[in-house]
Design an enzyme around this catalytic site. Structure first.
Site, short mmCIF file in Angstrom:
data_model
loop_
_atom_site.label_atom_id
_atom_site.label_comp_id
_atom_site.label_asym_id
_atom_site.label_seq_id
_atom_site.Cartn_x
_atom_site.Cartn_y
_atom_site.Cartn_z
CB SER A 1 -0.90 0.01 1.24
OG SER A 1 -0.12 0.36 2.37
CE LYS A 2 0.02 8.48 0.13
NZ LYS A 2 0.53 8.48 1.48
NE ARG A 3 -2.23 3.89 5.31
CZ ARG A 3 -2.99 2.83 5.47
NH1 ARG A 3 -2.74 1.97 6.43
NH2 ARG A 3 -4.02 2.62 4.69
CG ASP B 1 3.89 7.54 2.50
OD1 ASP B 1 4.45 7.73 1.41
OD2 ASP B 1 2.72 7.85 2.74
#
Ligand code: GLU
Length: 510
Positions: free
Chosen positions: A264-266, A269
């Protein structure tokens, strides 16, 4: 293969395209090219609530950057257009009506609030509500209301939806090109909405109608759509299109680097890597970083993605797009999820970076150098690039690791000095300065020979001379061969740096 291969990538413009989406597009593209078929870009934008401005442009820009080309689609046109579902609005209603007439679908009049309330009641009893064959008989729909009540409702313009009437207790055996046979009993499935109160079809109806009308031969899409396969199969059947139903292949998920769950995007990050092909400026002001802006080369990115879920069955890891087109096969796609490995992604980039001609890299890096307010000739930049590119992962690394060529060191690595320089070496350092001053042909081999000779005649270890010299020129113990560094810097600059270091060392507290 009997009929023409026609495959599509059908994203919904609800945000930036995740790399999983790019992989889906890539596999479709490879398959189309390999079979001399057609590859279509269809934008599925019937969910107006989730529409995000700029997402469609982003999808096109990202895929173009990757080198994935379409034969037909929203941006290139084609004989089966329009290729955007919101521009096909008028097409879908007739199919929903046909299903109603056949008894394969029904009108449902329950409001969102009513359904919410029921859902809550179920939750309170620790049950999960589903609009299905068990519940539909006690809800507000054309199966429970009289014909005239239904007509009144519809004619009065009050909102309603059309739901699929999931058949009772049919044991379906579906075929997936990757997973083989998939069994499901229809009694477990819900009555999905096919047509919404806003006059637009839902994904399920529009997707099936368009795949049929666009004569799609194979549906290659993400695993998250596998649960929709029974409904899609039944829709083909109810619409009497079973004979021309496409074949299905559901691709494995892309997993987090530790293999625990969907990427996921998280994760990007949190662990410091991109999960989107290009930078995306989210409407909330947040920037989602992209592979492109990180310095990934499109060929490396594609090569890496191709191997996330597919393997050639050989040890080979480097594949050009043309080789992928030749070698790709749906049979060799793995069933299990593919773990994204950020280090491997970098490795691929490094392999491709090495192959880029130096002149090309200079062109790529020139603006970055100017941004840093450094102005050097292309010739110097070419020499530096040649020396540094072997170890670089991204083009910018070449510049970042080469700053000492363009600027005198403003600090020296004190830890290295303490650890690796003996106070007594300083006497040698001064002598080597004078040797260097007298080299007439200032070229790396001559410089290195002179240093070696000095060490041999004075019986000093090479390191004892090389380390202070390197720190003097670079500021740290890193960098390519000393002779090469000095040749690029030139005699005067090398001597200036050596003098400055000798001065610094006079006051150094060991
Ligand atoms: N619009 C769907 C998506 O966003 C397409 C799924 C499919 O390929 O059928 O992924």
């Amino acid at each position: 293969m009997s009929k023409e291969v026609r495959v599509r990538f059908a994203p919904s413009p609800t945000g930036p395209l995740h790399i999983g989406g790019v992989r889906t597009a890539l596999y479709n593209y490879l398959f189309a090219r390999q079979n001399n078929g057609k590859f279509i870009l269809r934008i599925e934008d019937t969910d107006q609530q989730r529409f995000v401005p700029g997402a469609e442009e982003y999808i096109i820009e990202s895929l173009t950057w990757c080198g994935i080309k379409f034969d037909e689609g929203v941006h290139v046109g084609g004989p089966f257009g329009p290729y955007k579902q919101s521009e096909r609005k008028t097409i879908y209603k007739q199919y929903a009506d046909f299903l109603i007439e056949k008894g394969a679908a029904y009108y449902a009049f329950d409001s969102a609030e009513e359904l919410d309330q029921i859902r809550k009641q179920y939750e309170a009893e620790k049950k999960v509500f589903q609009y299905d064959l068990h519940t539909r008989t006690s809800l507000k729909n054309s199966l429970t209301l009289s014909e005239s009540e239904c007509n009144d409702w519809i004619n009065s313009g009050k909102p309603y939806v059309i739901r699929f009437k999931m058949p009772e207790n049919r044991q379906l055996t579906l075929n997936d090109l990757i997973r083989g046979e998939v069994q499901v009993n229809t009694s477990t499935l819900d009555d999905k909405v096919l047509f919404k109160s806003d006059g637009l079809p839902t994904y399920h109806l529009a997707n099936i109608v368009d795949d049929h009308l666009m004569e799609i031969s194979h549906v290659i899409r993400g695993e998250e759509w596998l649960p929709s396969l029974p409904l899609h199969y039944l829709l083909y059947e109810a619409l009497e299109w079973t004979d021309s139903m496409p074949l299905f292949a559901h691709l494995p998920l892309l997993l987090k680097p530790d293999g625990k769950g969907k990427l996921s995007k998280r994760d990007g990050d949190r662990l410091g890597f991109p999960v989107f092909p290009c930078n995306w400026n989210n409407p909330d002001g947040e920037l989602y970083p992209g592979f492109r802006e990180w310095g990934y080369l499109p060929e490396a990115f594609i090569n890496m993605l191709a191997l996330l879920g597919w393997n050639s069955g050989t040890e080979q890891e480097i594949f050009s797009m043309d080789e992928l087109i030749q070698r790709f096969s749906i049979e060799k796609i793995n069933k299990s999820g593919a773990r994204f490995d950020p280090e491997k992604a970098k490795w691929f980039n490094q392999q491709y970076l090495k192959k880029i001609p130096t002149k090309e890299l200079v062109k790529i890096n020139k603006p970055y150098l100017i941004e840093k307010n450094i102005h050097v000739s292309d010739e110097v930049l070419e020499t530096v690039t040649e020396l540094m590119k072997e170890r670089a992962v991204f083009p910018k690394d070449i510049i970042n690791e080469s700053m000492f060529f363009f600027q005198k060191p403003d600090t020296y690595d004190e830890v290295a000095i303490k650890k690796r320089i003996k106070p007594t070496s300083l006497a040698h350092f001064e002598k080597i300065c004078s040797i260097i001053e007298h080299i007439s042909v200032f070229e790396h081999q001559t410089i290195e020979n002179a240093i070696n000779e000095f060490c041999q005649t004075n019986q000093i270890g090479l390191g004892e001379v090389m380390i202070p010299l390197r720190i003097a020129l670079v500021g740290t113990t890193k960098g390519p061969h000393l002779g090469e560094i000095m040749e690029v810097l030139g005699k005067q600059e090398s001597l200036d740096r050596m003098e400055a270091f000798a001065e610094y060392m006079k006051h150094f507290a060991f």
